[in-house]
Every structure is written in structure tokens, then in C-alpha cells.
Design a protein around this motif. Structure first.
Motif, PDB file in Angstrom:
ATOM      1  N   LEU A 187       0.825  -1.216   0.000  1.00 16.96           N
ATOM      2  CA  LEU A 187       0.000   0.000   0.000  1.00 16.96           C
ATOM      3  C   LEU A 187       0.859   1.267   0.000  1.00 16.96           C
ATOM      4  O   LEU A 187       0.393   2.331  -0.403  1.00 16.96           O
ATOM      5  N   CYS A 188       2.106   1.152   0.467  1.00 17.87           N
ATOM      6  CA  CYS A 188       2.998   2.322   0.490  1.00 17.87           C
ATOM      7  C   CYS A 188       3.568   2.552  -0.906  1.00 17.87           C
ATOM      8  O   CYS A 188       4.771   2.410  -1.158  1.00 17.87           O
ATOM      9  N   GLY A 189       2.712   2.899  -1.830  1.00 19.67           N
ATOM     10  CA  GLY A 189       3.129   3.202  -3.202  1.00 19.67           C
ATOM     11  C   GLY A 189       2.350   2.432  -4.244  1.00 19.67           C
ATOM     12  O   GLY A 189       2.256   2.869  -5.390  1.00 19.67           O
ATOM     13  N   GLY A 190       1.786   1.289  -3.852  1.00 19.50           N
ATOM     14  CA  GLY A 190       1.096   0.425  -4.834  1.00 19.50           C
ATOM     15  C   GLY A 190      -0.317   0.859  -5.176  1.00 19.50           C
ATOM     16  O   GLY A 190      -1.050   0.112  -5.838  1.00 19.50           O
ATOM     17  N   GLY A 191      -0.721   2.056  -4.731  1.00 24.89           N
ATOM     18  CA  GLY A 191      -2.044   2.568  -5.080  1.00 24.89           C
ATOM     19  C   GLY A 191      -3.153   1.766  -4.417  1.00 24.89           C
ATOM     20  O   GLY A 191      -2.929   1.042  -3.439  1.00 24.89           O
ATOM     21  N   GLY A 192      -4.347   1.900  -4.976  1.00 21.10           N
ATOM     22  CA  GLY A 192      -5.520   1.258  -4.370  1.00 21.10           C
ATOM     23  C   GLY A 192      -5.697  -0.184  -4.808  1.00 21.10           C
ATOM     24  O   GLY A 192      -6.822  -0.678  -4.887  1.00 21.10           O
ATOM     25  N   ASN A 193      -4.595  -0.874  -5.060  1.00 18.21           N
ATOM     26  CA  ASN A 193      -4.664  -2.223  -5.627  1.00 18.21           C
ATOM     27  C   ASN A 193      -5.099  -3.310  -4.658  1.00 18.21           C
ATOM     28  O   ASN A 193      -5.500  -4.388  -5.081  1.00 18.21           O
ATOM     29  N   PHE A 194      -5.028  -3.035  -3.337  1.00 17.78           N
ATOM     30  CA  PHE A 194      -5.124  -4.153  -2.394  1.00 17.78           C
ATOM     31  C   PHE A 194      -6.324  -4.111  -1.468  1.00 17.78           C
ATOM     32  O   PHE A 194      -6.563  -5.055  -0.724  1.00 17.78           O
ATOM     33  N   GLY A 195      -7.052  -3.008  -1.454  1.00 17.51           N
ATOM     34  CA  GLY A 195      -8.181  -2.891  -0.540  1.00 17.51           C
ATOM     35  C   GLY A 195      -8.632  -1.449  -0.485  1.00 17.51           C
ATOM     36  O   GLY A 195      -8.030  -0.578  -1.131  1.00 17.51           O
ATOM     37  N   VAL A 196      -9.673  -1.205   0.290  1.00 18.12           N
ATOM     38  CA  VAL A 196     -10.099   0.184   0.504  1.00 18.12           C
ATOM     39  C   VAL A 196      -9.514   0.626   1.835  1.00 18.12           C
ATOM     40  O   VAL A 196      -9.816   0.033   2.880  1.00 18.12           O
ATOM     41  N   VAL A 197      -8.668   1.635   1.786  1.00  8.40           N
ATOM     42  CA  VAL A 197      -8.121   2.171   3.035  1.00  8.40           C
ATOM     43  C   VAL A 197      -9.165   3.118   3.617  1.00  8.40           C
ATOM     44  O   VAL A 197      -9.701   3.981   2.908  1.00  8.40           O
ATOM     45  N   THR A 198      -9.481   2.926   4.894  1.00  9.29           N
ATOM     46  CA  THR A 198     -10.490   3.799   5.496  1.00  9.29           C
ATOM     47  C   THR A 198      -9.861   4.910   6.331  1.00  9.29           C
ATOM     48  O   THR A 198     -10.459   5.961   6.505  1.00  9.29           O
ATOM     49  N   ASN A 199      -8.670   4.656   6.877  1.00  9.70           N
ATOM     50  CA  ASN A 199      -7.942   5.781   7.475  1.00  9.70           C
ATOM     51  C   ASN A 199      -6.431   5.553   7.467  1.00  9.70           C
ATOM     52  O   ASN A 199      -5.967   4.421   7.353  1.00  9.70           O
ATOM     53  N   PHE A 200      -5.731   6.663   7.556  1.00  9.21           N
ATOM     54  CA  PHE A 200      -4.264   6.679   7.477  1.00  9.21           C
ATOM     55  C   PHE A 200      -3.713   7.290   8.767  1.00  9.21           C
ATOM     56  O   PHE A 200      -4.230   8.328   9.211  1.00  9.21           O
ATOM     57  N   GLU A 201      -2.661   6.695   9.293  1.00 11.41           N
ATOM     58  CA  GLU A 201      -2.010   7.304  10.458  1.00 11.41           C
ATOM     59  C   GLU A 201      -0.653   7.855  10.018  1.00 11.41           C
ATOM     60  O   GLU A 201       0.216   7.097   9.563  1.00 11.41           O
ATOM     61  N   TYR A 202      -0.511   9.177  10.147  1.00 10.63           N
ATOM     62  CA  TYR A 202       0.716   9.843   9.680  1.00 10.63           C
ATOM     63  C   TYR A 202       1.604  10.249  10.849  1.00 10.63           C
ATOM     64  O   TYR A 202       1.107  10.712  11.886  1.00 10.63           O
ATOM     65  N   LYS A 203       2.921  10.142  10.614  1.00 15.25           N
ATOM     66  CA  LYS A 203       3.892  10.762  11.515  1.00 15.25           C
ATOM     67  C   LYS A 203       3.915  12.253  11.173  1.00 15.25           C
ATOM     68  O   LYS A 203       3.925  12.612   9.987  1.00 15.25           O
ATOM     69  N   LEU A 204       3.915  13.114  12.207  1.00 13.95           N
ATOM     70  CA  LEU A 204       3.926  14.559  11.951  1.00 13.95           C
ATOM     71  C   LEU A 204       5.284  15.163  12.315  1.00 13.95           C
ATOM     72  O   LEU A 204       6.041  14.574  13.096  1.00 13.95           O
ATOM     73  N   HIS A 205       5.516  16.351  11.780  1.00 17.57           N
ATOM     74  CA  HIS A 205       6.798  17.030  12.030  1.00 17.57           C
ATOM     75  C   HIS A 205       6.529  18.468  12.462  1.00 17.57           C
ATOM     76  O   HIS A 205       5.510  19.058  12.066  1.00 17.57           O
ATOM     77  N   LEU A 206       7.472  19.024  13.207  1.00 17.28           N
ATOM     78  CA  LEU A 206       7.340  20.425  13.629  1.00 17.28           C
ATOM     79  C   LEU A 206       7.562  21.317  12.410  1.00 17.28           C
ATOM     80  O   LEU A 206       8.662  21.332  11.842  1.00 17.28           O
ATOM     81  N   VAL A 207       6.523  22.034  12.000  1.00 14.41           N
ATOM     82  CA  VAL A 207       6.614  22.930  10.829  1.00 14.41           C
ATOM     83  C   VAL A 207       5.715  24.131  11.094  1.00 14.41           C
ATOM     84  O   VAL A 207       4.564  23.968  11.514  1.00 14.41           O
ATOM     85  N   GLY A 208       6.209  25.319  10.829  1.00 15.64           N
ATOM     86  CA  GLY A 208       5.371  26.513  10.927  1.00 15.64           C
ATOM     87  C   GLY A 208       4.936  26.788  12.357  1.00 15.64           C
ATOM     88  O   GLY A 208       5.641  26.438  13.272  1.00 15.64           O
ATOM     89  N   PRO A 209       3.762  27.373  12.608  1.00 16.68           N
ATOM     90  CA  PRO A 209       2.765  27.774  11.613  1.00 16.68           C
ATOM     91  C   PRO A 209       3.248  28.822  10.609  1.00 16.68           C
ATOM     92  O   PRO A 209       2.684  28.955   9.549  1.00 16.68           O
ATOM     93  N   GLU A 210       4.368  29.580  10.967  1.00 18.13           N
ATOM     94  CA  GLU A 210       4.881  30.529   9.968  1.00 18.13           C
ATOM     95  C   GLU A 210       6.104  29.932   9.286  1.00 18.13           C
ATOM     96  O   GLU A 210       6.955  29.317   9.947  1.00 18.13           O
ATOM     97  N   VAL A 211       6.186  30.130   7.979  1.00 22.96           N
ATOM     98  CA  VAL A 211       7.369  29.684   7.226  1.00 22.96           C
ATOM     99  C   VAL A 211       7.799  30.832   6.306  1.00 22.96           C
ATOM    100  O   VAL A 211       7.038  31.780   6.089  1.00 22.96           O
ATOM    101  N   MET A 212       9.006  30.725   5.791  1.00 26.39           N
ATOM    102  CA  MET A 212       9.479  31.703   4.811  1.00 26.39           C
ATOM    103  C   MET A 212       9.152  31.115   3.440  1.00 26.39           C
ATOM    104  O   MET A 212       9.773  30.123   3.022  1.00 26.39           O
TER     105      MET A 212
END
Ligand SMILES: Cc1cc2nc3c(=O)[nH]c(=O)nc-3n(C[C@H](O)[C@H](O)[C@H](O)COP(=O)(O)OP(=O)(O)OC[C@H]3O[C@@H](n4cnc5c(N)ncnc54)[C@H](O)[C@@H]3O)c2cc1C
Length: 462
Positions: A187-212
Motif C-alpha cells: 500500500l505504500c506506493g502500490g495505489g488502491g490495488n489491495f483494498g479500501v483504506v479507510t484511514n491513514f495514520e501519519y507521523k507529523l513534524h514540527l513545521v510553521g505555523p509561519e514559514v518563509m
């Protein structure tokens, strides 16, 4: 033909609406970003939860229906919509839950990028997502995914912790590095070939809220010098700095000088996602270069940067792309890019260069299906126009430019940028050495190819 009694029972079992061609809302639900695609499912299920998704998968399998899944509906090839059959419309499932302590977010599969950015930015956090805020997170993530944070953190899928998946058998499973790890890998790149994904859990990073961040443009006459400056800046740039280069005809945007509207320009879309002071230093030479005809590179919210390109990509225009991964920006490649940009037949088209190099290059090619760990840039020849009578001219422009430039490719291409006509050979190119393993995963999880409205990995028939 689906039996009326079966259809009524199915409809009654759903929490969300079931639309047929005569229902109001049907045309809106089947419409997608690319107006070149005009398909009509027999039924559209507007899923309101996992139970609806399970019911749809079971109904499609039980009635041997063609099945498509619509996330944000942004796929250029129109893979969200099938002719006949059933379309699962996930667009009502747009919840996002952020845990600022563990720096993770769980997002339902109907989310647009803006839904995720809006919630994560409340905590000064961000997921690695794309450049246009109304793109669907599901399709983008399942194809790999890249954006302003990719040089720092890799593909979107390199930052994916787990997924909940409804399989072809209608089972609900979790996929991560420890549970159903083969499914997770695919699923990490193979598109929707294997099932219906109902939710994704993402790792987050410190960004912003202001950026240049922001955009800056010069007259097309300066393209050579600007692209050389761009190449030199990016060669030395720390991973926090990401710049996209774009060559096109200037739109009537308020940030561009009036006298340049309708004339060719070269533009950079810039985002420094690290410390503001450091960002200011790094963008200074770009802002000081030559005589810009517009410059809105400044301190701004990360969310505003994420939607800066939205207006250039409205839903309902006609689109056709040709794309390749590049290992570097050779002078000849840049010269050819400039020369094809001069021949652009539509005011909405562009040739774009997106940076990828950095974190993703440091992982092993086979650590997930997306692969392409040798890619440093994505070239996208993006044709966009309004009238069907102009299809040929615009498609031919993109194809001719691609034919001329494709020899600079790594040999790989982005599965999420493949158009309707790009079949097996190009899918193979998108996955390289990971292709055979994708077939194994497909054969295990979807042997009957229920999920085939995608850049399809065909299972082995036994
Ligand atoms: C204007 C624009 C900008 C873009 N910018 C970027 C960018 O910056 N970075 C980037 O990486 N890509 C970008 N893309 C490409 C984008 O990643 C793909 O178009 C992607 O398919 C969009 O996802 P979607 O959910 O909107 O797709 P849809 O068209 O809804 O679906 C595409 C495919 O994903 C499958 N799918 C959708 N939801 C699910 C699900 N829940 N479970 C299983 N399969 C599912 C569908 O079956 C279909 O095969 C851009 C595209 C556009 C049009």
C-alpha cells in the motif's frame, strides 16, 4: 443489471446515500478534477463510515460489479470513476484526529490535504503532503506522495505509520510494519490495488505555523539565467528549502505585474520549512536575483503556502500530463525545457520541476513499494486547457515535449501522474524492481482483482 430487490436491501443497509443516474447529486458526485474523463457508474455509494465501505465491497464482490474508489477525485487518469458498476465516494469521511504528544494524526480516507493541514497546523505540526490543498490525501498517499517537506522527510509513505483497510473479502484489517506487513509494504506506493483504506495514520513534524515561503517570477527571456541560479541554489540548499520551478504564461494574478499578464514567465514556488531567520538568509539570493516581475516570498502561514497553487489547478478543466523522474538538472535538459515552454499552446499549461532529493534517497529501494530512491526531481509537462476542440493541440504539445526530454529520466515515473492511456509498460517503469513483489502481494490480498480501477497490478491466476 442489478436486481431491484437486492439494490433496495443494499440501499437500506447503508448509513450514507446511494445515488443512481436519475438522482440529484449524481452528476456532482461522479464529476472529478479532470474534465477529459466522463464516466457514469450505475450506482454511487456515499460512504459514511467503515460499515458502509464493508457493505459496498461485499455488494460489489457478490454481484461481480466493477468497483472504483473516489478519494479527492484528483487522479489525472480518472481512476476514481468507473463506467457502470459501483463507485465508493469517500468524500463524506473527512475526520482528522491529531495527537500532539506522539506527533501523529489519523485521517479518514476522504480527506483533502487542506483538512489535514488545518488540524495539524493548530499544533505547529505537519504531515508530508502535496502542493495543492484540494488534492485527496488517499490517492496521493497510496501512490507515494511528495511535497514541500519531501526533501526533509521523504515520500509521504515514508511517514505513514499504519492504515485501516477493508479487504476484497470485506474483512477489516490493520496494516503497519508489524501487522500485515506485506500489505503495508504494497500500500505504500502500490495505489488502491489491495483494498479500501479507510484511514491513514501519519507521523507529523514540527513545521510553521509561519514559514518563509511564497512565489517569485521573472520574464521568460531570463529563463536560462534563472534556471541556472535555481539549479545552483538547490544543489547547496539544506533539506528545509524546497523550490519548484515552473515555466508558463503569466496568469492575471494580482501578485504579478499587470504588464506581464498573458506573457511567458519563469516562476519559483519557494518554501523554507525550518527556522525563519535561516529561511530569510537562504531565500535572500533568490529574491535579489535579476529583475522579478512579482515577488511574494515572505513570512506567511504554512497553510497559505499549501494553497498558493490551488487557483492554477481548478476542477473541471481539461488536463493531460507527461512525467518522468530525473536524477539531476543537466544544462541540456533545462535548455530543452525552456524551448518547449516557448511553444506552450494554452495559457493554463506549464512545465514544472519538483525537488525530491534528500531523505527519500537514503532509504533502500525495496523498503516500500514506491521505490524510485534514485530520483532527485520530478518533471511534469502539465497541459491544461478549456475546450474539447483543443484536445489534440494540447495533448500533442505535451507528448512532443516529453519525447524530446524523456532521455534525461532515471527510467522511473510517478504512478500518480500517469494518464489514462499509460498502461503496463509505464506501470512497470513506475515500480521498477518492486513490480514482481507487488504482484505477489496483489495475488495474496486480491486474487480476483476486485480492485482494478487503478494503475493495475494484475494478480497471478492459479
Ligand atoms: C492539481 C494536482 C496537484 C497534485 N499535486 C501533487 C503533489 O504535490 N504531490 C503528489 O504526490 N501528487 C500530486 N498530485 C497527484 C495526486 O497524488 C494524484 O492525483 C492522486 O491520485 C490524488 O488522490 P485523490 O484521492 O484525489 O485521487 P482519486 O482520483 O480519488 O483516486 C485515485 C486512485 O486512488 C484510489 N483510491 C482513492 N481512495 C482510496 C482509498 N480510500 N482506498 C484505496 N484506494 C483509493 C482510487 O481507486 C484511484 O485508483 C496532484 C494532482 C493534482 C490533480
Amino acid at each position: 443489471m442489478i436486481d431491484k430487490k437486492d439494490l433496495d436491501a443494499f440501499k437500506a443497509s447503508l448509513h450514507g446515500e446511494l445515488l443512481q443516474p436519475s438522482d440529484s447529486g449524481y452528476d456532482e458526485a461522479r464529476s472529478i478534477w479532470n474534465a477529459m474523463i466522463d464516466r457514469r457508474p450505475d450506482i454511487i455509494a456515499r460512504c459514511r463510515g467503515v460499515a458502509d465501505v464493508v457493505a459496498c465491497v461485499n455488494f460489489a464482490r457478490g454481484h461481480s460489479l466493477k468497483l472504483s474508489i473516489k478519494g479527492g477525485g484528483h487522479n489525472i487518469a480518472g481512476l476514481a470513476v468507473c463506467d457502470g458498476g459501483i463507485m465508493l465516494d469517500m468524500s463524506l469521511m473527512r475526520g482528522v484526529w491529531v495527537d500532539p504528544i506522539s506527533r501523529t494524526a489519523r485521517a479518514q480516507a476522504g480527506c483533502l490535504l487542506s483538512d489535514v493541514d488545518r488540524e495539524t497546523q493548530l499544533h505547529g505540526l505537519a504531515a508530508v503532503l502535496g502542493f495543492v490543498s484540494n488534492t485527496g490525501t488517499a490517492g496521493l498517499t497510496l501512490g507515494g506522495g511528495f511535497g514541500y517537506l519531501t526533501r526533509r522527510f521523504g515520500w509521504t509513505t515514508d511517514n505513514l505509520l499504519s492504515m485501516e483497510v477493508v479487504t476484497a473479502e470485506g474483512r477489516i484489517v490493520r496494516a503497519n510494519e508489524n501487522e500485515n506487513s506485506d500489505l503495508f509494504w504494497g500500500l505504500c506506493g502500490g495505489g488502491g490495488n489491495f483494498g479500501v483504506v479507510t484511514n491513514f495514520e501519519y507521523k507529523l513534524h514540527l513545521v510553521g505555523p509561519e514559514v518563509m515561503a511564497g512565489a517569485i517570477a521573472w520574464r521568460a527571456e531570463d529563463s536560462s539565467a534563472v534556471l541556472e541560479m535555481f539549479r545552483a541554489v538547490m544543489e547547496k540548499a539544506p533539506p528545509e528549502l524546497a523550490c519548484i520551478a515552473g515555466l508558463r504564461i503569466a496568469p492575471p494574478a494580482p501578485w504579478l505585474a499587470k504588464d506581464i499578464h498573458g506573457k511567458p514567465i519563469v516562476a519559483l514556488f519557494v518554501c523554507h520549512s525550518g527556522q525563519l531567520a535561516e529561511g530569510e538568509k537562504l531565500v535572500a539570493p533568490i529574491k535579489a536575483f535579476g529583475k522579478p516581475v512579482g515577488d511574494i516570498v515572505q513570512r506567511r502561514s504554512y497553510v497559505s503556502q499549501q494553497s498558493l497553487l490551488d487557483a492554477t489547478q481548478p476542477k473541471g478543466r481539461r488536463y493531460y500530463w507527461k512525467s518522468e523522474y530525473l536524477p539531476d538538472l543537466k544544462p541540456d535538459l533545462l535548455a530543452k525545457t525552456i524551448s518547449h515552454a516557448k511553444a506552450i499552446p494554452s495559457p493554463h499549461s506549464a512545465i514544472l520541476l519538483f525537488p525530491l532529493d534528500g531523505a527519500l534517497n537514503r532509504l533502500a529501494e525495496d523498503c516500500s513499494a514506491v521505490g524510485n530512491r534514485d530520483a532527485a526531481w520530478v518533471l511534469n509537462i502539465a497541459a491544461s486547457w478549456e475546450k474539447s476542440e483543443d484536445d489534440r493541440t494540447n495533448v500533442e504539445w505535451a507528448r512532443a515535449a516529453w519525447q524530446d526530454i524523456r532521455s534525461f529520466s532515471t527510467g522511473g515515473t510517478y504512478v500518480n501522474f500517469l494518464t489514462e492511456e499509460e498502461g503496463d509498460e509505464r506501470i512497470h517503469a513506475a515500480y521498477g524492481d518492486n513490480y514482481e513483489r507487488l504482484i505477489e502481494v496483489k495475488t495474496k490480498w486480491d486474487a480476483k482483482n476486485l480492485f482494478r480501477m487503478n494503475k493495475n497490478i494484475v494478480p497471478v491466476t492459479r
